[in-house]
Design an enzyme around this catalytic site. Structure first.
Site, PDB file in Angstrom:
ATOM      1  N   ARG A  15      -8.849  -1.077 -11.557  1.00  0.00           N
ATOM      2  CA  ARG A  15      -7.860  -2.147 -11.722  1.00  0.00           C
ATOM      3  C   ARG A  15      -8.499  -3.513 -11.440  1.00  0.00           C
ATOM      4  O   ARG A  15      -9.600  -3.605 -10.940  1.00  0.00           O
ATOM      5  CB  ARG A  15      -6.684  -1.924 -10.754  1.00  0.00           C
ATOM      6  CG  ARG A  15      -5.825  -0.748 -11.122  1.00  0.00           C
ATOM      7  CD  ARG A  15      -4.802  -0.441 -10.051  1.00  0.00           C
ATOM      8  NE  ARG A  15      -5.409   0.178  -8.882  1.00  0.00           N
ATOM      9  CZ  ARG A  15      -4.743   0.583  -7.801  1.00  0.00           C
ATOM     10  NH1 ARG A  15      -3.444   0.402  -7.733  1.00  0.00           N
ATOM     11  NH2 ARG A  15      -5.368   1.154  -6.784  1.00  0.00           N
ATOM     12  N   LYS A  71      -7.347  -3.558  -4.106  1.00  0.00           N
ATOM     13  CA  LYS A  71      -7.493  -2.687  -2.928  1.00  0.00           C
ATOM     14  C   LYS A  71      -7.915  -3.494  -1.702  1.00  0.00           C
ATOM     15  O   LYS A  71      -8.340  -4.642  -1.801  1.00  0.00           O
ATOM     16  CB  LYS A  71      -8.537  -1.586  -3.200  1.00  0.00           C
ATOM     17  CG  LYS A  71      -8.049  -0.505  -4.119  1.00  0.00           C
ATOM     18  CD  LYS A  71      -6.669   0.034  -3.757  1.00  0.00           C
ATOM     19  CE  LYS A  71      -6.638   0.924  -2.543  1.00  0.00           C
ATOM     20  NZ  LYS A  71      -5.256   1.420  -2.260  1.00  0.00           N
ATOM     21  N   TYR A  90      -3.380  -5.179  -1.576  1.00  0.00           N
ATOM     22  CA  TYR A  90      -2.914  -4.063  -0.739  1.00  0.00           C
ATOM     23  C   TYR A  90      -3.845  -3.967   0.469  1.00  0.00           C
ATOM     24  O   TYR A  90      -5.074  -3.982   0.302  1.00  0.00           O
ATOM     25  CB  TYR A  90      -3.000  -2.737  -1.504  1.00  0.00           C
ATOM     26  CG  TYR A  90      -1.981  -2.566  -2.601  1.00  0.00           C
ATOM     27  CD1 TYR A  90      -0.628  -2.457  -2.316  1.00  0.00           C
ATOM     28  CD2 TYR A  90      -2.377  -2.495  -3.933  1.00  0.00           C
ATOM     29  CE1 TYR A  90       0.314  -2.294  -3.332  1.00  0.00           C
ATOM     30  CE2 TYR A  90      -1.445  -2.326  -4.954  1.00  0.00           C
ATOM     31  CZ  TYR A  90      -0.099  -2.231  -4.636  1.00  0.00           C
ATOM     32  OH  TYR A  90       0.824  -2.073  -5.640  1.00  0.00           O
ATOM     33  N   HIS A  92      -2.616  -1.913   3.647  1.00  0.00           N
ATOM     34  CA  HIS A  92      -2.297  -0.646   4.339  1.00  0.00           C
ATOM     35  C   HIS A  92      -2.983  -0.581   5.703  1.00  0.00           C
ATOM     36  O   HIS A  92      -3.696   0.366   6.023  1.00  0.00           O
ATOM     37  CB  HIS A  92      -2.691   0.563   3.474  1.00  0.00           C
ATOM     38  CG  HIS A  92      -1.924   0.645   2.194  1.00  0.00           C
ATOM     39  ND1 HIS A  92      -0.598   1.017   2.142  1.00  0.00           N
ATOM     40  CD2 HIS A  92      -2.270   0.368   0.918  1.00  0.00           C
ATOM     41  CE1 HIS A  92      -0.185   0.971   0.893  1.00  0.00           C
ATOM     42  NE2 HIS A  92      -1.161   0.577   0.128  1.00  0.00           N
ATOM     43  N   GLU A 114       2.047  -4.343  -0.110  1.00  0.00           N
ATOM     44  CA  GLU A 114       2.958  -3.221   0.165  1.00  0.00           C
ATOM     45  C   GLU A 114       4.070  -3.586   1.136  1.00  0.00           C
ATOM     46  O   GLU A 114       4.988  -2.791   1.343  1.00  0.00           O
ATOM     47  CB  GLU A 114       2.174  -1.996   0.685  1.00  0.00           C
ATOM     48  CG  GLU A 114       1.586  -2.117   2.088  1.00  0.00           C
ATOM     49  CD  GLU A 114       0.246  -2.852   2.138  1.00  0.00           C
ATOM     50  OE1 GLU A 114      -0.183  -3.396   1.116  1.00  0.00           O
ATOM     51  OE2 GLU A 114      -0.357  -2.879   3.233  1.00  0.00           O
ATOM     52  N   ASP A 266      -2.568   6.871   1.951  1.00  0.00           N
ATOM     53  CA  ASP A 266      -2.906   5.454   2.210  1.00  0.00           C
ATOM     54  C   ASP A 266      -2.201   4.941   3.459  1.00  0.00           C
ATOM     55  O   ASP A 266      -2.555   3.894   3.993  1.00  0.00           O
ATOM     56  CB  ASP A 266      -2.603   4.558   0.999  1.00  0.00           C
ATOM     57  CG  ASP A 266      -1.178   4.668   0.522  1.00  0.00           C
ATOM     58  OD1 ASP A 266      -0.436   5.534   1.025  1.00  0.00           O
ATOM     59  OD2 ASP A 266      -0.782   3.881  -0.352  1.00  0.00           O
TER      60      ASP A 266
HETATM   61  N1  LIG Z   1      -2.394   7.408  -2.776  1.00  0.00           N
HETATM   62  C1  LIG Z   1      -2.038   6.446  -3.604  1.00  0.00           C
HETATM   63  O1  LIG Z   1      -2.793   6.064  -4.480  1.00  0.00           O
HETATM   64  C2  LIG Z   1      -0.651   5.852  -3.506  1.00  0.00           C
HETATM   65  C3  LIG Z   1      -0.134   5.112  -4.574  1.00  0.00           C
HETATM   66  C4  LIG Z   1       1.165   4.614  -4.457  1.00  0.00           C
HETATM   67  C5  LIG Z   1       1.905   4.840  -3.300  1.00  0.00           C
HETATM   68  N2  LIG Z   1       1.338   5.542  -2.292  1.00  0.00           N
HETATM   69  C6  LIG Z   1       2.049   5.828  -1.048  1.00  0.00           C
HETATM   70  O2  LIG Z   1       3.064   6.803  -1.247  1.00  0.00           O
HETATM   71  C7  LIG Z   1       3.999   6.717  -0.178  1.00  0.00           C
HETATM   72  C8  LIG Z   1       5.422   6.750  -0.711  1.00  0.00           C
HETATM   73  O3  LIG Z   1       5.690   5.555  -1.418  1.00  0.00           O
HETATM   74  P1  LIG Z   1       7.126   5.271  -2.068  1.00  0.00           P
HETATM   75  O4  LIG Z   1       6.989   4.032  -2.878  1.00  0.00           O
HETATM   76  O5  LIG Z   1       7.659   6.491  -2.702  1.00  0.00           O
HETATM   77  O6  LIG Z   1       7.979   4.922  -0.780  1.00  0.00           O
HETATM   78  P2  LIG Z   1       9.597   4.926  -0.713  1.00  0.00           P
HETATM   79  O7  LIG Z   1       9.952   4.047   0.430  1.00  0.00           O
HETATM   80  O8  LIG Z   1      10.185   4.632  -2.046  1.00  0.00           O
HETATM   81  O9  LIG Z   1       9.937   6.428  -0.378  1.00  0.00           O
HETATM   82  C9  LIG Z   1       9.608   7.028   0.838  1.00  0.00           C
HETATM   83  C10 LIG Z   1      10.718   8.002   1.144  1.00  0.00           C
HETATM   84  O10 LIG Z   1      10.297   8.792   2.256  1.00  0.00           O
HETATM   85  C11 LIG Z   1      11.502   9.136   2.933  1.00  0.00           C
HETATM   86  N3  LIG Z   1      11.170   9.670   4.235  1.00  0.00           N
HETATM   87  C12 LIG Z   1      10.816   9.023   5.371  1.00  0.00           C
HETATM   88  N4  LIG Z   1      10.631   9.912   6.366  1.00  0.00           N
HETATM   89  C13 LIG Z   1      10.842  11.149   5.833  1.00  0.00           C
HETATM   90  C14 LIG Z   1      10.807  12.461   6.354  1.00  0.00           C
HETATM   91  N5  LIG Z   1      10.526  12.698   7.648  1.00  0.00           N
HETATM   92  N6  LIG Z   1      11.075  13.491   5.514  1.00  0.00           N
HETATM   93  C15 LIG Z   1      11.371  13.272   4.218  1.00  0.00           C
HETATM   94  N7  LIG Z   1      11.460  12.039   3.680  1.00  0.00           N
HETATM   95  C16 LIG Z   1      11.197  10.998   4.478  1.00  0.00           C
HETATM   96  C17 LIG Z   1      12.274   7.820   2.972  1.00  0.00           C
HETATM   97  O11 LIG Z   1      13.636   8.015   3.270  1.00  0.00           O
HETATM   98  C18 LIG Z   1      12.031   7.315   1.541  1.00  0.00           C
HETATM   99  O12 LIG Z   1      13.062   7.700   0.651  1.00  0.00           O
HETATM  100  C19 LIG Z   1       3.614   5.418   0.554  1.00  0.00           C
HETATM  101  O13 LIG Z   1       2.849   5.723   1.697  1.00  0.00           O
HETATM  102  C20 LIG Z   1       2.787   4.679  -0.426  1.00  0.00           C
HETATM  103  O14 LIG Z   1       1.906   3.749   0.174  1.00  0.00           O
HETATM  104  C21 LIG Z   1       0.080   6.046  -2.371  1.00  0.00           C
END
Ligand SMILES: NC(=O)c1ccc[n+]([C@@H]2O[C@H](COP(=O)([O-])OP(=O)(O)OC[C@H]3O[C@@H](n4cnc5c(N)ncnc54)[C@H](O)[C@@H]3O)[C@@H](O)[C@H]2O)c1
Length: 365
Positions: A15, A71, A90, A92, A114, A266
């Protein structure tokens, strides 16, 4: 203002912070944009495209007043950061104390994509990447369930007469909902675990019949893990480290060859045995369970991701460039919360709490 767009140097990151169309808009607004050579190649934008848009091609974009990237800064980049410089990307922080300490020491202003929050609590700069990562999680899960990839040898969709795979998604936010739609579209048997009841009701309303919703508690998670072929970790507590909802002991009760795609890696990952991996070497196996923990999943689909990211970041970039940090923050409380570090102080409450350090609110004049 002088705005810098570095070439991303994280492993397999394709990206870029801004595309030529955005450079042109900034130039028309009276700003100067420095773009590092080959910064846009992975997203389909050549140096010639940036030049035609009025950007200046440079070997070091870190001399800008504001750096816009994708990143978190890598160690070699942190050395180029300087006091008062705005770095918009980002970060994190909660997942990486070393990064946090190094950026704090640099004296720069860290605005973390984020943590920009809208009045309804949503995180607009996380949403498009979460949509992509959620959808990709199912592609990757399907691939690593194949036997040559050390998986259980299952086709996610099954075939007539043979059951589909069971997909368990922990967290029903943006990542979780997108993963569920993809997995359900392929015909998998999908369960979403979530703690928010309004969200569970919403998901129950909109998801197809092969998606079930369950309240996420310890017993239910343990029970679902036992049955799962593919687990997708998708929880988020904004600004904080992800809770360990899958313990090392849980793995011993799972089916051998099951796959965990820990998307929330992340933020530290929701599985105790998760550790960050890269696109070059994305998986490892613990107790027979394949772990995929790539921290920049959308980086692999640079063309889709850059366009999706810039659609949401660019209005903030333009405001920061035109009004300055104070002016842009004075107009937007959602941006104030995203100033994680300012003048050597921690200005985001969740980040301060994560590291047990004092929180100093950032108050624009
Ligand atoms: N690895 C990657 O490349 C990458 C890319 C994008 C996002 N992410 C990560 O993915 C994660 C999720 O992002 P998102 O946009 O879906 O967030 P979001 O806030 O839309 O969703 C997170 C959900 O988790 C729920 N939650 C919290 N605690 C919980 C538990 N104990 N049990 C079940 N559910 C629970 C919340 O209620 C919420 O609905 C984040 O950490 C984000 O940084 C990683």
């Amino acid at each position: 203002m002088i705005i810098g767009i570095p070439r991303e140097i994280k492993n397999n990151e394709y990206r870029v912070g801004l595309l030529p169309v955005h450079c042109e808009a900034l130039r028309r607004a009276g700003h100067t944009v420095l773009v590092e050579h080959h910064a846009g190649i992975g997203s389909g934008a050549t140096d010639a495209d940036y030049k035609a848009a009025g950007a200046k091609l440079v070997s070091n974009a870190w001399r800008a007043d504001m750096v816009v990237k994708v990143k978190e800064p890598q160690p070699v980049e942190i050395h180029k950061m300087r006091p008062g410089q705005v770095v918009f990307t980002y970060f994190h922080f909660a997942a990486d104390r070393q990064l946090f300490e190094d950026v704090l020491r640099s004296g720069s202003v860290a605005i973390a994509y984020e943590t920009i929050q809208l009045p309804d609590g949503t995180l607009p700069l996380l949403t498009p990447m979460s949509e992509i990562a959620g959808r990709m999680a199912v592609h990757q899960g399907a691939k690593y369930l194949e036997e040559p990839m050390q998986g259980r040898g299952l086709l996610l969709a099954g075939v007539p007469g043979v059951a589909p795979a069971k997909v368990v998604i922990i967290g029903g936010g943006v990542v979780g909902a997108n993963a569920a739609k993809m997995a359900a579209g392929l015909g998998a048997d999908v369960t979403i675990l979530e703690i928010s009841l309004p969200r569970l009701r919403y998901l129950d309303d909109i998801m197809p019949p092969n998606v079930n919703t369950l309240f996420s508690d310890r017993h239910t998670i343990r029970e679902q893990l036992r049955r799962a072929d593919l687990v997708i970790g998708a929880v988020l507590i904004p600004g904080a480290r992800a809770p360990h909802l899958v313990t090392a002991e849980d793995l011993t009760r799972m089916k051998p060859g099951a796959v965990i795609i820990d998307v929330c890696i992340d933020q530290g990952g929701c599985c105790e045995t998760s550790r960050p991996t890269t696109h070059a070497d994305p998986t490892y196996v613990v107790d027979g369970i394949v772990h995929y923990c790539v921290t920049n999943m959308p980086g692999a689909v640079g063309r889709t991701s850059t366009y999706a990211l810039c659609n949401v970041t660019f209005p903030y970039v333009m405001r920061l460039a035109t009004l300055g940090l104070e002016g842009a923050c004075a107009r937007d409380p959602g941006l104030v919360a995203a100033v994680n570090i300012h003048a050597g102080r921690i200005t985001n409450r969740a980040v301060a709490e994560t590291f047990g350090l004092p929180f100093t609110p950032f108050t624009p004049c």
